[in-house]
Scaffold this motif. Structure first.
Motif, PDB file in Angstrom:
ATOM      1  N   GLN B 294       0.832  -1.215   0.000  1.00 15.05           N
ATOM      2  CA  GLN B 294       0.000   0.000   0.000  1.00 15.05           C
ATOM      3  C   GLN B 294       0.859   1.253   0.000  1.00 15.05           C
ATOM      4  O   GLN B 294       0.622   2.200  -0.754  1.00 15.05           O
ATOM      5  N   THR B 295       1.863   1.256   0.880  1.00 18.24           N
ATOM      6  CA  THR B 295       2.743   2.424   0.973  1.00 18.24           C
ATOM      7  C   THR B 295       3.506   2.643  -0.327  1.00 18.24           C
ATOM      8  O   THR B 295       3.594   3.761  -0.833  1.00 18.24           O
ATOM      9  N   ARG B 297       2.731   1.682  -3.296  1.00 15.61           N
ATOM     10  CA  ARG B 297       1.844   2.124  -4.367  1.00 15.61           C
ATOM     11  C   ARG B 297       1.572   3.624  -4.246  1.00 15.61           C
ATOM     12  O   ARG B 297       1.616   4.362  -5.234  1.00 15.61           O
ATOM     13  N   ARG B 298       1.305   4.075  -3.019  1.00 18.32           N
ATOM     14  CA  ARG B 298       1.032   5.494  -2.821  1.00 18.32           C
ATOM     15  C   ARG B 298       2.235   6.336  -3.267  1.00 18.32           C
ATOM     16  O   ARG B 298       2.087   7.336  -3.961  1.00 18.32           O
ATOM     17  N   LYS B 299       3.432   5.883  -2.873  1.00 15.52           N
ATOM     18  CA  LYS B 299       4.635   6.654  -3.221  1.00 15.52           C
ATOM     19  C   LYS B 299       4.882   6.642  -4.723  1.00 15.52           C
ATOM     20  O   LYS B 299       5.284   7.653  -5.306  1.00 15.52           O
ATOM     21  N   ASP B 301       2.583   6.271  -7.111  1.00 11.82           N
ATOM     22  CA  ASP B 301       1.583   7.147  -7.734  1.00 11.82           C
ATOM     23  C   ASP B 301       1.984   8.606  -7.578  1.00 11.82           C
ATOM     24  O   ASP B 301       1.909   9.390  -8.528  1.00 11.82           O
ATOM     25  N   ASP B 377       6.429  11.242   1.391  1.00 12.67           N
ATOM     26  CA  ASP B 377       5.558  11.889   0.417  1.00 12.67           C
ATOM     27  C   ASP B 377       6.026  13.322   0.160  1.00 12.67           C
ATOM     28  O   ASP B 377       6.113  13.787  -0.980  1.00 12.67           O
TER      29      ASP B 377
END
Lengths: 408, 408
Positions: B294-295, B297-299, B301, B377
Motif C-alpha cells: 500500500q505504501t 503504491r502510494r509513493k 503514484d 511523500d
C-alpha cells in the motif's frame, strides 16, 4: 538436461568431513569430530539483550543496508582490539566477513589464477582447501613439527616454486594439529615472504582461546611491507551462528577484498554487526573469553589425561595450549578412517575426523583430529575410554599378526 | 610491494552507483538513488520478539553452526510459500543465501568459464554484472520493451552465440526499469532455453512487492527440464539487514550450489535463519507484505503524478505495477550523469542513478533510475518538483541552442 559446468567445478566435491559431521549428529554417537565451540558457553542473556537493543533503539539502521566493508563502529572496535594485540591498524584496514571462512574465499579470488601455487602447512585446515579449490591452485605442502611450519622446508618449497603467490598458515593452535608457530619462525616467515615477494594469509580464529602459556605475537604484527592478511573470527569467542569475522590488511588490499565482498554478497548482516558492536561496548569480552578458556583447558586436560591412561603407547598426540583440537598419530599403516567405520562407530559409538583429508597432496592415513570442545567431562572420559579399549585390542591383534608373519 | 593480482581482478572495479550511494547519504540531499526498502516499514516489534525467542528458547542451536544449505525448517517454509506461487519444490530444492546477491555469485561460479556468454536484458541489474564479472564472462545484451525481454531478439542473440550458457533476467518489476515480463514471453523463454540448452537465472527479489494487477507466473513454474534457477529474497519483504535470500533449483544444481556456498562462507547466520523461521511460524507475512505494498503504491503514484505535472514532455518514464523503481528516458543526447553532477546535486539537491552503468555493453547516457521507496511523500514532491523546474529550463536551453545551430 546436461549441465555444462564451469571447469572449476571439477575441484568442488563433497568432503569426507561433511559426511562425517552428519554421522556425528546422531545423538547416540559421542563425536569428537566437529570443530564446534561448546554451545553451553555462549553468552545468551547478553546477546539477547544487545539484539533487543539493536532492534528497538536503532532498528531503522540496524535492519537496513549499510556500507559493504562493514559497520564503521564495529571496524573501529576490532581495530582497537587488534592494536592491543600488536597489530597497528585502523578501521580502513578492516573488512567485516561472513565468518573467517569468507576471507579464504576472497583472498584466493583476489590472488589465485588457475595453476598458481599456494604453500600450506602439511597437514592444513580442510576448510581452506575447500575455499581455495574453486580458484584451481596447485598446492605445495610444507613440513611442520611441534613449533609449526618448518621454515627450512618452506624456503626449499619457495625456491622450487618461483611463481608461488601465497603462504597460508594457521599459526595459533592450528586446525587440525593444535600446534602453535614459534616466534622465531614467524620472524623467518616474514623474511621469506619479503624475499620471495609473497602474500601471507594468517588465519587465526583460535588465537584468543589460549588457556596456558604466553601469546606469541601475530605474524601481522611483524609485517614490514603490508603483505600479511590476518583473519579473525567471532565464531569461537562469541558464537558461530552470528557468522562474523574480519580481515586486516593494507588499505590497498582491503579495498580490493571489499570490492570482492560487495560482488559476493553485498555485506554482512547489519543487525548482527550492530548487536556485536553493542556487545563490545556494553560488556567486557575479555572476561567472557577468560571464562570459556577455563572450560576448554579443563576439557583438554581431561581428554589428554584419559588418552594417556587408556590408549596404547604407540599412539602419540599433540599438547595444545589453546584452541579446540589435539592431533593423534598412529603406527604407520593404521588407517584411522577404516578403523572408525569398522570399529569406532559401530562398537564404541565414537566419532573423530580421520586425518587424511587434511593433507593437500599426499594423504597420510594414520592420523586423526580429536576435538574436546563440545562433549561433557563425562562423555569425554566415556568415549575416550571405550575407544582406548578397542584400540588396545586392535593394535595388539595387528602386532600379533605381524609377529606371526615374521616368524613363519 | 607489488601485488600480483589474479587476472579476474581486471574486471573488479569500484562502481559509479557505489560512489553515488555515498553522496546520497548526505542528509541535505533528497536521494532517489539507492534501491533500499523503506526502513519505517520494517516489522520492528515482531522481529525483536522472534530474535529474543530464538536466543532465549533455543540459543544453543540458533547461535551454533548448522547445515550449510540452511536451516531445514526455514527451507521447508520457503518451499511451501513458493509452491503457493506455482513452483513445485521441496526443501531439497532450496539453498538459503546471504541475500539474493549471493545467488548471482554462486551461479556464475558454477557455470561461467572465462569468455562464456551470459545473455542479459538491456539494461540489466548492475549488481548482477558486479557479481558475474569476477568469472570474466562476455555479455550479450537483449533488447527489452514494456513487456520485458524481447524474445525475437533473444533468439537472434542465442543463434549468434552458440556457446552461451546462461540467460539472466529480472522478470518482475525489473531493476532498473520497473518493467515486468509478459506471460507469453516467459513461455517462449522456456522454449528457447530448452532449444539452446541453457540455464535461466530468474532473479526476482521484488516479486512479492506487487501493488496492482495480477501476478504473472514465475518462469520457474513453467520450467519443464529443471533448467531454471529462481532467486528470492527477504530483503524487500522483511529487512535487508538480515541478509537472507534463497535459490530454488533442481536437486543436482542445488547440491552443486550448496558446495560452493560451503566453500564461500560455510552458511548463513543460524540466528537470522531461526528468527525468520519463527517469524513465518508466528505471523502472517502476507498481511505485512500487503501493508507495505500500500505504501509503495502510494509513493509510486505520487512520484509519477509529480513527474507528469512538473517534468518536460520529452522525458518518458515506465509505469511499474510493483517494486521500487521507475526508469526515465531523456532526449538522445541528454547526459543524466553530467546533469546530476552539474545541476541536480548542486542546484536541486537531488540524486538518482544515472542509467549508463546498467548497460552491459553499449552505455546509453540518456536514462536514469528513480526509486520512490525511501523518501517521504513530502520529499518526493519537493525533490521531483525542483528537478522538474531545473530540467524544464535546461532542456529549453538545449533546444534553443539546437535551433540556433540549425538556423545558421
Amino acid at each position: 538436461m546436461n549441465v555444462r559446468f564451469a571447469g572449476r567445478m571439477d575441484k568442488v566435491k563433497p568432503s569426507a568431513i561433511r559426511e562425517l559431521l552428519r554421522l556425528g549428529a546422531d545423538p547416540r554417537i559421542i563425536s569428537f569430530g566437529g570443530g564446534y565451540p561448546d554451545a553451553s558457553l555462549f553468552p545468551f542473556e547478553q546477546l539477547e539483550e544487545v539484539f533487543q537493543t539493536a532492534i528497538s533503539a536503532n532498528g531503522r539502521d540496524s535492519l537496513q543496508y549499510t556500507v559493504s566493508n562493514g559497520l564503521p563502529r564495529l571496524r573501529q572496535q576490532i581495530a582497537q582490539r587488534m592494536e592491543r594485540d600488536g597489530i597497528a591498524c585502523s578501521q580502513d584496514n578492516i573488512l567485516i566477513l561472513q565468518g573467517g571462512q569468507q576471507g579464504l574465499d576472497l583472498v584466493a579470488k583476489m590472488l589465485i589464477d588457475k595453476g598458481d601455487v599456494i604453500a600450506t602447512e602439511n597437514p592444513t585446515f580442510l576448510g581452506a582447501l575447500i575455499a581455495f579449490n574453486p580458484c584451481e591452485p596447485r598446492y605445495a605442502a610444507v613440513r611442520m613439527d611441534d613449533d609449526g611450519m618448518d621454515m627450512d622446508d618452506l624456503e626449499l618449497v619457495l625456491a622450487r616454486n618461483p611463481g608461488a603467490k601465497l603462504i597460508y598458515t594457521v599459526p595459533d593452535f592450528q586446525n587440525p594439529t593444535g600446534v602453535t608457530m614459534a616466534l622465531e619462525r614467524r620472524k623467518r616467515l616474514i623474511e621469506l615472504a619479503n624475499r620471495f615477494d609473497l602474500i601471507v594469509l594468517e588465519d587465526s580464529p583460535y588465537r584468543e582461546i589460549r588457556y596456558q602459556g604466553t601469546p606469541v605475537p601475530p605474524i601481522k604484527s611483524l609485517d614490514t611491507e603490508g603483505r600479511v592478511i590476518f583473519l579473525g573470527s567471532f565464531s569461537k569467542i562469541l558464537a558461530p551462528g552470528l557468522r562474523l569475522g574480519w580481515a586486516i590488511a593494507s588499505e590497498e588490499l582491503t579495498q580490493q577484498l571489499g570490492l570482492l565482498k560487495l560482488a559476493a554478497d553485498t555485506q554482512c548482516s547489519t543487525l548482527n554487526m550492530s548487536a556485536v558492536s553493542l556487545y563490545l561496548d556494553t560488556y567486557d569480552i575479555d572476561v567472557h573469553i577468560a571464562s570459556i578458556c577455563q572450560t576448554y583447558r579443563r576439557k583438554k586436560d581431561l581428554m589428554l589425561e584419559t588418552i594417556r591412561g587408556s590408549f596404547p603407547q604407540e599412539v602419540s598426540f599433540t599438547e595444545p595450549s589453546g584452541g579446540l583440537f589435539t592431533w593423534l598419530s598412529f603406527p604407520r599403516n593404521f588407517d584411522t578412517a577404516r578403523f572408525m567405520a569398522e570399529h569406532a562407530l559401530p562398537e564404541a559409538k565414537v566419532a573423530y575426523v580421520p586425518g587424511a583429508t587434511f593433507f593437500p597432496l599426499e594423504q597420510e592415513v594414520n592420523h586423526a583430529r580429536f576435538s574436546y570442545s563440545t562433549q561433557t567431562d563425562e562423555t569425554i572420559v566415556q568415549g575416550i575410554t571405550s575407544l582406548g579399549r578397542l584400540l588396545t585390542s586392535s593394535l595388539r591383534t595387528a602386532e600379533r599378526r605381524f609377529e606371526d608373519r615374521t616368524s613363519t
